[in-house]
Each structure stands twice: as structure tokens, then as C-alpha cells.
Scaffold this active site. Structure first.
Site, PDB file in Angstrom:
ATOM      1  N   MET A   1       0.994  -1.587   0.407  1.00  0.00           N
ATOM      2  CA  MET A   1      -0.151   0.021  -0.021  1.00  0.00           C
ATOM      3  C   MET A   1       0.815   0.967   0.380  1.00  0.00           C
ATOM      4  O   MET A   1       1.936   1.573   1.073  1.00  0.00           O
ATOM      5  CB  MET A   1      -1.311   0.315   1.267  1.00  0.00           C
ATOM      6  CG  MET A   1      -1.924   1.432   1.842  1.00  0.00           C
ATOM      7  SD  MET A   1      -3.131   1.547   0.098  1.00  0.00           S
ATOM      8  CE  MET A   1      -2.989   3.085  -0.045  1.00  0.00           C
ATOM      9  N   GLU A   2       1.195   2.389  -0.840  1.00  0.00           N
ATOM     10  CA  GLU A   2       1.309   2.830  -1.399  1.00  0.00           C
ATOM     11  C   GLU A   2       1.281   4.361  -0.845  1.00  0.00           C
ATOM     12  O   GLU A   2       1.514   5.808  -0.742  1.00  0.00           O
ATOM     13  CB  GLU A   2       1.084   4.048  -2.785  1.00  0.00           C
ATOM     14  CG  GLU A   2      -0.372   4.422  -2.627  1.00  0.00           C
ATOM     15  CD  GLU A   2      -1.416   3.073  -3.140  1.00  0.00           C
ATOM     16  OE1 GLU A   2      -1.235   1.972  -3.362  1.00  0.00           O
ATOM     17  OE2 GLU A   2      -2.033   4.275  -3.752  1.00  0.00           O
TER      18      GLU A   2
ATOM     19  N   GLU B   1       4.487   0.820  -6.078  1.00  0.00           N
ATOM     20  CA  GLU B   1       4.327   1.872  -5.130  1.00  0.00           C
ATOM     21  C   GLU B   1       4.936   3.008  -5.053  1.00  0.00           C
ATOM     22  O   GLU B   1       4.016   4.126  -5.105  1.00  0.00           O
ATOM     23  CB  GLU B   1       4.442   0.539  -3.172  1.00  0.00           C
ATOM     24  CG  GLU B   1       3.425  -0.278  -3.661  1.00  0.00           C
ATOM     25  CD  GLU B   1       1.979  -0.056  -4.246  1.00  0.00           C
ATOM     26  OE1 GLU B   1       1.942   0.742  -3.516  1.00  0.00           O
ATOM     27  OE2 GLU B   1       1.722  -0.901  -3.975  1.00  0.00           O
TER      28      GLU B   1
ATOM     29  N   HIS C   1       3.381   5.060  -6.980  1.00  0.00           N
ATOM     30  CA  HIS C   1       1.750   5.898  -6.602  1.00  0.00           C
ATOM     31  C   HIS C   1       2.502   7.600  -6.124  1.00  0.00           C
ATOM     32  O   HIS C   1       1.430   7.738  -6.024  1.00  0.00           O
ATOM     33  CB  HIS C   1       1.860   4.858  -5.999  1.00  0.00           C
ATOM     34  CG  HIS C   1       0.585   3.679  -6.787  1.00  0.00           C
ATOM     35  ND1 HIS C   1      -0.654   4.526  -6.647  1.00  0.00           N
ATOM     36  CD2 HIS C   1      -0.102   2.783  -5.913  1.00  0.00           C
ATOM     37  CE1 HIS C   1      -1.712   3.139  -7.090  1.00  0.00           C
ATOM     38  NE2 HIS C   1      -0.764   2.052  -6.658  1.00  0.00           N
TER      39      HIS C   1
ATOM     40  N   GLU D   1      -3.830   2.984 -10.385  1.00  0.00           N
ATOM     41  CA  GLU D   1      -3.375   1.360 -10.613  1.00  0.00           C
ATOM     42  C   GLU D   1      -3.042   1.171 -12.170  1.00  0.00           C
ATOM     43  O   GLU D   1      -2.580   0.858 -12.209  1.00  0.00           O
ATOM     44  CB  GLU D   1      -5.152   0.758 -10.194  1.00  0.00           C
ATOM     45  CG  GLU D   1      -5.169   1.413  -8.335  1.00  0.00           C
ATOM     46  CD  GLU D   1      -4.149   0.666  -7.428  1.00  0.00           C
ATOM     47  OE1 GLU D   1      -2.682   0.799  -8.173  1.00  0.00           O
ATOM     48  OE2 GLU D   1      -4.214   0.992  -6.208  1.00  0.00           O
TER      49      GLU D   1
HETATM   50 ZN   LIG Z   1      -1.992   0.086  -7.378  1.00  0.00          ZN
END
Ligand SMILES: [Zn+2]
Length: 1033
Positions: free
Chosen positions: A440-441, A474, A477, A496
Site C-alpha cells: 500500500m502506497e 508503489e 504511486h 492503478e
Molecule cells: Zn496500486
């Protein structure tokens, strides 16, 4: 967010498409709004007599919003959808609640005890209402766009419906989306977690600005016990206020007797307490067993998409960006981390230490906030002036080196590529022992599964590639998503799709040995497979409910999003144009929120000559599915025609779908080098061009960079078949994989008989390249498994023989020694796994002997990383082997290897062990629950367990959705795994009956629709091709 399994799990030997769709497409409005879940039920029924049952009267309700205290512009058009749903639901509800929480502010009912006179009056009134309804219906309606909102109609007699708060008072808001009258500016948050009692207390001071006059503030909170709330307007005194809560929508509100005026500033402060979450979202507890077999606990956060509200009251929508100042009060034996560097630590009188982090120097969305309380250790280095660190549990510190090095390289790469410096002073990458997604970024504090971040000396280059890919995703992002954020979850693909595209692109540049080009090709094939289903959805699609938002995390947002970006880049005439466009986009919208059109406009602005990118690309983002391009030839004229590629008929689509397709093609005189590629823009239904008569064949979609499938017609396929039979090197490996993928897809569509598929595959015995071999193996394996599960043992045996005939010599040429090239590892892993899965004696014996050496050497001898899965899977089939693996599972510290062992354990064909492992995965004591989707998928691939797994999910559905939200990627995987190999009417009926019975607990998930569609397609394909398969030699 990285979905993990989408990028890293099974390759050629296991089909692993992801899933989607909604059950009742013919009634989209009803379905969208009637969705429900335990955590987030939708509208209860309205007071029956108050509602117009005629669907069109919904507009009447919408237009009636004017007479109450809602703000003028914020009762946006989403409200129409909600209210529309309310009227529909009431119409269709068979149990109208007499205790509805909704209370209308309207005159008392009439018609309750009809006398003749009242009947006449009622009929008269009904006629008036119906007439008014029709007039309003034909007025220009709200179009759900920024520009299309009608002004509230002040003359309409109907008024909005507000629900009751938990304390019985009227809750002053009636929609899922928050009003836009208030904007948060900054949050000052203090958390005091207690890792013994698994609870925490919090204090949140939110400074905000009034954008429009309003008498109430509405924001999100879920499962928080608010003990005190104060309000301060401007420089005035803080005073206590009452907080109203409406739990079904996870909203809280404060009402004011006087209007707050535009441009005023105010501060709301909350004190509250809550339990640490036991699932994988919100502020949740995690634990691990250290090297001394001692249980250690920690707490971490996962907020995307809707769980920041579970940790602190907030405006939990991505467009409400603000700054954050975070303080953590912790026991002295722990450390804490958050998005920003630590500013200071103070000892509190309670004996706790307070870590105060710097206030964010950027505005960010709530879903990107993160903090962790743990006893982690770290390694650090500096890259482009940013302090990069990798954190892990202490005894895995040695496994962090590769991640640190890779993250530093990628940060430097992106700084240069995007021409915008990463804006924070530090970037932490943290491996969390319990973590559901891949990673998770969170801005400045990226969280990972241990498997996607940590590597030890025994890790294979394949595992390094996984780690590098997830880190690349990530860190991308930090620009795409964090700096520039989608306005709402309907455009999740802007986050995404881009991060997925950049993941492959960046690694191709800085780590070319990982051959991410091959990986990207295979995920494009899988995205096509999913998007060919009627149950797919447009890349950019309206979402409202939590389940719909969860379902956006699928291969359409990720892989189709990335694929159409690749197609666009490959079709632009100037090499740097795409890059210039995305830099312009990032710079124009830095710190802001965007919609899809903003991206296309930025790319249009840099095009030279000016080309309307938006015109072409919006067709790819606003329509589901993709085109089938048919090639027909007469002499020197070639005609390209397009139609939607639809595996099942789509009765819901009114207008014929068409795309603007940047077709590329090569021919027999020049087919390999990029310079051979010719372009043709197909924007109509059908267009022709001239080619020299001497051209023998055309291959469209050079290297499969376009998102479409091609049918060459019988002559065209024959010409390609002849050319490949003579010399496979007339096409690039990507193009060979592309024709294989396309012909299988056409077979599934019913356009090409299976016998013609086999004809084309006759070149396979000469094939040695990874992409065509793994694609063919994946397709054939899935057919083999279908036949096996249908107990068509004779046909399954024929398919096995066919696979061995096609790939036998290539299988034999594989070694079992260490292999340097990653591409060759991929090839070997797919071939040997297939041979072992088909129970080929020689390969099974070799795998057994490797495992024996491994155990004899007390696990010190090395099994090449790419062969470990095949070896463990073979080993797990014997009693001793399974027991040995089980012991090894408990002690191994290499998480990638641990996952392979787990897959081995789950591949057992012993029914008792299958039962045990499914149960253990659900309980989470011995095997982490985060691995349950993997276990179920593996069990379902085997013959012994797939019916068992189907029973298991039916029996345990409620526990599953307690752990994994309805609609989430984990649930999507579970639904697909358990149903995608069914191909009979009996199973179709069973699946339909079970999911229908779930009602609000998941019946309306897209993945359910996809499951049903897939079973029907399997059934159709099998019925159409049984005869041809009997003729296989
Ligand atoms: Zn992603």
C-alpha cells in the site's frame, strides 16, 4: 495498492484471471442502490405511503430537495441516484418496515381508511401526482456530471428523507457522498494504542473552512466511541457540541442553530476510543512469532479505500485533501512510524513516550495516511536527498538489502523521469507480518507483505523480480495517486492503471534482466480474457456503494488501464510525446484531484501535430470490453472491420459499441523489427486499404501492444499457420504468443473450431521462447482441468498426451540445475510444473529425489528457486513429504519459500488434509488468514479438493466476509477459484442458488455474475468441442 496475486502468483501453469460483475444488469439502478453489507447497509425502506411507487417519480423526489436546509450546490446529482434507489427499493421490498429510521417532514397520511369520498380524493390526488411526475420527468434531468445538475425546484411539494441518528434525532444528511459545504484544511491527530488490551484512544482536531453557508458539518466515522466533541468558530471560544451518528453510512454530523458563513474557519475536536481492528483494515493489530518462539504484537494501518474513518473522524473521500500532524503515544518498548519524519519525542507523565511527526508539507487524501507502532528495525540510505529506509521485524533485518537498493534506484529514476522531485524528506518501506494486499502506497510510509519486500540469500531471481515489481508499483504511486489523485473511486484506474504501467516501464529501464516485458504481455492477455465477459465494466465507471468501490480493485482498473496506456504510447508518432503528456498532467494537477478527461487533455495539449487524444481514448475508458478486428482480403484490398468481442450476448447494450483503434500490422516481407510496423487508424465499422498483391500474410497488433483481438478468417489463419510451420522466426516471440492467445479466445467465442486451434499449434514442437510456450500451456492446462473435473477421463488423458506431444522435447531439454536467465526460469518452471501436474513419471521421480536430497541435507542443499514449487507440490502428495513440509513451514523464515511450501501443502489430494488446511487458513492460528485465498485457489486446482472448497465457502461465507470485505480482491479470488472450473448445468444451478441466497451479503458482486458467465461458457465450449478433442492425436 498492489493486489499481490495479480502480479506475482501463478504463471503459465495456473490460470489466474481476476473477476467481476453484478447480478442483475437489467436493473442497474435497483442493484446499485439495493446493495448492502454487514458494515454498510444501504437505505432501509421508506415509510410506505410517502413514496411514489412509479419509478419515474424518483426524479420528483430529487427535484423536491429545494425546500429544506440542504446547501444549494452540494445536493449534487448523486442524490438523485440515492433517492431513486430508495423509491425503487421500496417498490420492490416485500417487507416494508414499520419502524423505518427515515422520517419525512410532510403532512400526515391520507387514504389510510378509505371511505368512498376519500377514495375519490385519493384517485384525484394520484392523477395530479402522476401528471406532475411526467412533466418533471421530461424536464432536462440531472446528468450526473459536474455541469448537468439542475437547480433544486423550489415549487415541488415533496421533501427529502432524512434518516434518524442513533440518538433518535434527525440526521441532517441523506446521501452516501459528503456535502461540499465544508472543506477540511488540517488534521491534528493523537493516537494512544494499548497493545495489551488491543484498544486505542484518539484525539482529532480538524480545522476547516466553510465553502458555502450551512447549518451542519457532516463527516465520516466508523466504530469510534466519541466521548467528547467541541466546536470553535474563528477566534471564539470552544464549546461542547452533540455529535449525531448515522451508522449505516458511517457518517457523523454536528448541527448548528445559526448558519456557518462562507469563508469562516472553524475547528471541530473529537475525543474517542475504539478497539484495534481484527481484520486487515483500519488501525489493526498484527502479530508474529519471533525467533525465540515468542509472540510479538504490533499495530499498523490500512486505509484504502474506506477505512481511515475507522481510525479517526474525517472527510474520508479522496478529494478532501488536507495536511496532517500526527502524534503517537506509545509504550517505551515500541517505536512508531508515520508518513512524515519524526520531529520530537517527549516523555509523558503517564510514562508513555510521545512521538510527534512533522506536519505534512503536502495536502493528501485520508486514504494515504498511515502509522505503525511496533518493534521494527531498519536499514537506510540516501537517494536524491531523500532518506530511504526499509523496516522489518528485527530478526529479518538481513532480508532488507535488496529492497533498499531497489527502492533507492527507483526513486532516482522516477525523480528524473517525471521531472518532479519526490516531495517528502523520507521514504519508508515496511514489511508487515499480517497484510492482506501486496502493498500500500501510503505517502512516505509504504507498507508491504513480507513476501513482497524481504529476500534472503536463497531467494531466486524470480522472487527478486516480484519484490522489484511491487516496489516499482508503489513508488510510482507517490506521483500517480499521491501527488495527483483521482477525484473519486470511479477513476481508480488513474492511480492503478498508471502505477501498473510504470511498474513494467521503469523496471525495463533500470533492471532489464528481469524481462518485465514478458510479464506485461501475459497480464495483457489476462486482462483481455476478463474484459471479454459481459460481466466486465468500463475502466472508468460509476461507483457509489462500498462494495462497488471495493470491486474497482480488479484487473480492469489495473491491467486493462495499463494496457490502454501502452496502446496509446505505442500509437503516438513522436517518441517522447507520451512522457511529455504525463509530465504536463502531473505538473498541472500537482497536489490536486483529477478525472480521466484531465489526463487525455494533457496528452492532447502536447501532441504535435495536434491530435484529439480524448476523442480516441475516451472510447476505451467509457465502454466496457474491446473490439474484435476481422481481416478480410480480396487481391490487393484488405478490409478491417470491428465489432465488440463478446463471449456472451449483451442484451443491455443499446447502441453498437465502436472504438477508435490504432491498428498496427506487419507482413511477410518485413515482420520483426519495429520499423516494419505499419499503422492504420480504424475509427469506423469497416475500412479498407491496399497492400501489394505479393504480400502473403498480415499479422495485426504488432507485439500485442493494442487492446484488441484479431480474426484473420480461414485463409488468413491458414497463411499464418503455413508461415509458422515453415519457420517460427517469421514472427517475434510476442507475436507468436499473440496469435496463440487470439485463436484460443476465438475458439471460446465459437468462431474457430478447436481443431483449427490445434492446427495452428502444430509449430509448438519447434518453439523455445517463454511467452508462446507459457501462453499455450496455460490455455491447454485449463482445458485439461475442465475435462478432468468433468470426469471425462478419456478426453483428459488425450489432452495430456497432446500436451506431452507438443512440449515433450522442450520439457526434456530442461535442466534441474541453477539457471541464470529469468526468462528461462519462467519457461522451465511452467514446463516442469506441467509435467509433474500431469503425473509424468520421470519428472515426478526427479522432483522426489531433489526433495529427498533437500531433507537429507537438513534443508541445506539448494533447490533452484523456480523449481521449488514443482518439487514441494510433488513432495506434498506423500504422507512423509507432507509432514516434512509442514514442519518446515513452521520454521522457515524466508516468506517467499514459506508461501511455496503452503501451496505445496494445499495441493495435497488427501481429503482430511484438505479439510484441515482450509480450516486452518480460516482460523488464522497456524496459517495466517491472509493466505486463505491462496489456499482455496490451490485446493481448487486439484481434483480431490475443488468440490470440497465449494462446500467450504458456502458453509463459511459469513466468516469469510468478516475477514475480507464483500467485493474485495480476496473475495473476488475466492469466488473465482471455487467456481471457474464448473461446466455443468447442475453446478451452474448450485452456484446461482447459493449466491442468490446471500442477498446483501454478496449476491450482487460482479464476481458472482462473472462466475455464472464463466460456467455457462465452459459448458458451451465443452459441448461444442468434445468431438474435435476425441480426434486429437
Ligand atoms: Zn496500486
Amino acid at each position: 495498492m498492489d493486489l499481490f496475486d495479480s502480479n506475482t502468483a501463478e504463471r503459465a501453469n495456473l490460470p489466474r484471471n481476476m473477476i467481476e460483475n453484478s447480478m442483475f444488469e437489467e436493473e442497474p439502478d435497483v442493484v446499485d442502490l439495493a446493495k448492502d453489507s454487514n458494515t454498510f447497509p444501504t437505505f432501509p425502506t421508506l415509510d410506505p405511503d410517502e413514496v411514489a411507487y412509479e419509478p419515474r417519480s424518483s426524479r420528483l423526489l430529487v427535484r423536491g430537495l429545494g425546500e429544506n436546509d440542504m446547501d444549494d450546490d452540494e445536493e449534487d446529482c448523486e442524490s438523485s441516484a440515492r433517492l431513486l434507489g430508495m423509491s425503487f427499493m421500496n417498490r420492490s421490498s416485500s417487507h416494508r418496515s414499520s419502524s423505518s429510521p427515515y422520517v419525512r417532514q410532510s403532512p400526515p397520511r391520507s387514504c389510510s381508511r378509505p371511505s368512498a369520498r376519500t377514495m375519490v380524493v385519493c384517485v384525484f390526488l394520484l392523477v395530479i401526482v402522476a401528471s406532475l411526475t411526467m412533466v418533471l420527468y421530461f424536464l432536462p434531468g440531472c446528468t450526473f456530471t459536474k455541469a448537468g445538475c439542475p437547480q433544486p425546484n423550489k415549487t415541488t411539494p415533496l421533501e427529502p428523507v432524512y434518516p434518524n441518528s442513533t440518538n433518535g434525532e434527525l440526521f441532517p444528511w441523506a446521501e452516501l457522498r459528503l456535502p461540499h459545504s465544508i472543506r477540511p484544511l488540517s488534521y491534528d491527530l493523537t493516537f494512544t494504542p494499548d497493545l495489551d488490551s488491543m484498544t486505542f484512544t484518539g484525539k482529532a482536531a480538524i480545522e476547516m473552512s466553510v465553502l458555502h453557508n450551512t447549518k451542519r458539518i457532516v463527516l465520516h466515522a466508523a466504530n469510534l466511541n466519541i466521548t467528547k466533541a467541541t466546536f470553535k468558530l474563528g477566534s471564539g471560544q470552544a464549546r461542547d457540541v452533540t455529535v449525531l451518528e448515522y451508522k449505516p453510512r458511517q457518517q457523523i454530523a454536528v448541527k448548528f442553530p445559526e448558519e456557518l458563513k462562507t469563508d469562516q474557519q472553524c475547528v471541530l475536536t473529537f475525543e474517542y476510543n475504539a478497539n484495534l481492528s481484527h481484520s486487515y483494515d483500519g488501525f489493526y493489530n498484527s502479530s508474529y512469532i519471533d525467533q525465540y518462539r515468542k509472540k510479538r504484537v504490533l499495530a499498523a494501518t490500512q486505509f484504502e479505500p474506506l477505512s481511515a474513518r475507522k481510525a479517526f473522524p474525517c472527510f474520508d473521500e479522496p478529494s478532501f485533501k488536507a495536511t496532517f500532524l500526527i502524534k503517537i503515544n506509545r509504550n517505551q518498548s515500541y517505536m512508531s512510524l508515520s508518513n512524515m519524519p519524526k520531529a520530537k519525542t517527549t516523555l509523558l507523565s503517564s510514562g508513555l513516550e510521545q512521538d510527534e511527526f512533522e506536519k505534512t508539507n503536502v495536502n493528501m487524501s485520508t486514504y494515504l495516511v498511515a502509522f505503525i507502532v511496533a518493534n521494527f528495525t531498519s536499514v537506510s540510505s540516501s537517494a536524491s536527498g531523500t532518506n530511504v529506509s526499509v523496516y522489518s521485524v528485527p530478526y529479518k533485518k538481513e532480508q532488507t538489502g535488496f529492497a533498499l537498493d531497489t527502492a533507492s534506484k527507483l526513486l532516482q529514476f522516477y525523480n528524473k523521469f517525471f521531472e518532479i522531485e519526490y516531495p517528502l524528506k523520507k521514504l519508508d518501506l515496511v514489511a508487515i507480518p499480517d497484510f492482506l494486499a501486496g502493498a500500500m502506497e501510503n505517502w512516505g510510509l509504504i507498507t508491504f507483505r513480507e513476501t513482497t519486500l524481504l529476500l534472503d540469500n536463497n531467494s531466486s531471481s524470480f522472487e527478486k523480480q516480484v519484490v522489484a515489481s511491487v516496489i516499482a508499483h508503489e513508488i510510482a504511486h507517490q506521483w500517480f495517486g499521491n501527488l495527483v489523485t483521482m477525484s473519486w473511486w470511479n477513476d481508480l484506474w488513474l492511480n492503478e492503471g498508471f502505477a501498473t504501467y510504470m511498474e513494467y516501464m521503469s523496471l525495463q529501464e533500470i533492471m532489464p534482466s528481469f524481462d518485465t516485458g514478458y510479464l506485461f504481455l501475459t497480464v495483457r492477455f489476462r486482462a483481455l480474457d476478463k474484459d471479454a465477459l459481459n460481466s466486465s465494466h468500463p475502466v472508468s465507471t460509476e461507483v457509489n456503494t462500498p462494495e462497488q468501490i471495493e470491486e474497482m480493485f480488479d484487473s480492469v482498473s489495473y491491467e486493462k488501464g495499463a494496457s490502454i496506456l501502452l496502446m496509446l504510447n505505442a500509437s503516438l508518432p513522436e517518441e517522447q510525446q507520451f512522457k511529455k503528456g504525463i509530465i504536463r498532467y502531473l505538473k498541472s494537477f500537482s497536489g490536486l484531484n483529477t478525472e480521466t478527461v484531465d489526463l487525455w487533455n494533457s496528452l492532447t495539449q502536447v501532441s504535435n501535430p495536434r491530435k484529439n487524444i480524448s476523442e480516441m481514448m475516451s472510447l476505451w475508458t467509457s465502454q466496457k470490453g474491446f473490439p474484435l478486428v476481422t481481416v478480410s482480403r480480396k487481391g490487393d484490398m484488405v478490409t478491417f472491420s470491428q465489432e465488440p468481442f463478446l463471449l456472451t450476448s449483451d442484451n443491455t447494450t443499446k447502441a453498437p459499441r465502436q472504438w477508435n483503434i490504432p491498428i498496427t500490422f506487419v507482413n511477410d516481407s518485413c515482420s520483426l523489427a519495429p520499423a516494419c510496423r505499419q499503422m492504420f487508424n480504424l475509427s469506423k465499422k469497416s475500412e479498407s486499404l491496399k497492400v501489394p498483391e505479393s504480400v502473403k500474410w498480415l499479422k495485426l497488433n504488432y507485439k500485442n501492444t493494442g487492446f484488441y483481438i484479431v480474426d484473420y478468417g480461414q485463409d488468413g489463419w491458414s497463411a499464418i499457420h503455413d508461415a509458422l510451420s515453415e519457420n517460427i522466426n517469421v514472427l517475434t516471440a510476442e507475436d507468436r504468443a499473440s496469435v496463440i492467445h487470439n485463436i484460443f479466445a476465438l475458439s471460446r467465442l465459437g468462431r474457430v473450431p478447436f481443431v483449427r486451434v490445434c492446427q495452428l499449434l502444430s509449430f509448438m514442437p519447434n518453439e523455445t521462447e517463454t511467452a508462446p510456450v507459457t501462453e499455450a500451456l496455460l490455455q491447454l492446462n485449463s482445458i485439461y482441468r475442465l475435462l478432468d473435473k468433468r470426469q471425462e477421463s478419456d478426453l483428459a488423458a488425450r489432452m495430456k498426451d497432446y500436451i506431452q506431444h507438443q512440449f515433450g522435447s522442450l520439457m526434456e531439454s530442461q535442466t534441474w540445475e541453477e539457471e541464470e536467465s529469468l526468462s528461462k526460469q519462467e519457461l522451465r518452471s511452467a514446463l516442469i510444473s506441467t509435467a509433474c501436474a500431469l503425473n509424468d513419471e520421470g519428472y515426478v521421480a526427479k522432483a522426489k529425489s531433489l526433495f529427498k536430497n533437500y531433507t537429507d541435507s537438513n534443508f541445506t542443499s539448494k533447490i533452484p528457486g523456480d523449481l521449488q514449487q514443482a518439487v514441494f507440490t510433488v513432495a506434498a502428495q506423500s504422507d512423509d513429504g507432507w509432514q516434512t513440509l509442514f514442519t518446515l513451514y513452521a520454521t522457515t523464515t524466508n516468506d517467499a519459500q514459506k508461501r511455496k511450501i503452503l501451496k505445496g501443502l494445499a495441493s495435497t489430494q488427501d481429503p482430511h488434509r484438505i479439510a484441515w488446511i482450509l480450516k486452518a487458513g480460516l482460523s488464522g492460528d497456524i496459517i495466517q488468514t491472509q493466505e486463505l485465498p491462496l489456499i482455496i485457489n490451490t485446493v481448487c486446482n486439484g481434483f480431490a479438493g475443488y468440490l470440497f472448497a465449494w462446500d467450504f465457502i458456502q458453509v463459511n461465507w459469513d466468516r469469510l466476509i468478516e475477514k475480507f470485505p464483500v467485493g474485495s480482491f480476496a473475495i473476488q479470488t475466492i469466488v473465482k477459484s471455487t467456481t471457474s472450473q464448473f461446466s455443468t448445468q447442475v453446478h451452474l444451478d448450485q452456484v446461482q442458488a447459493f449466491f442468490s441466497s446471500l442477498k446483501q451479503r454478496g449476491s450482487q458482486m460482479r464476481s458472482v455474475q462473472e462466475a455464472l458467465e464463466t460456467i455457462r461458457l465452459n459448458k458451451r465450449w465443452i459441448e461444442n468441442n468434445l468431438e474435435a478433442m476425441r480426434k486429437l492425436s
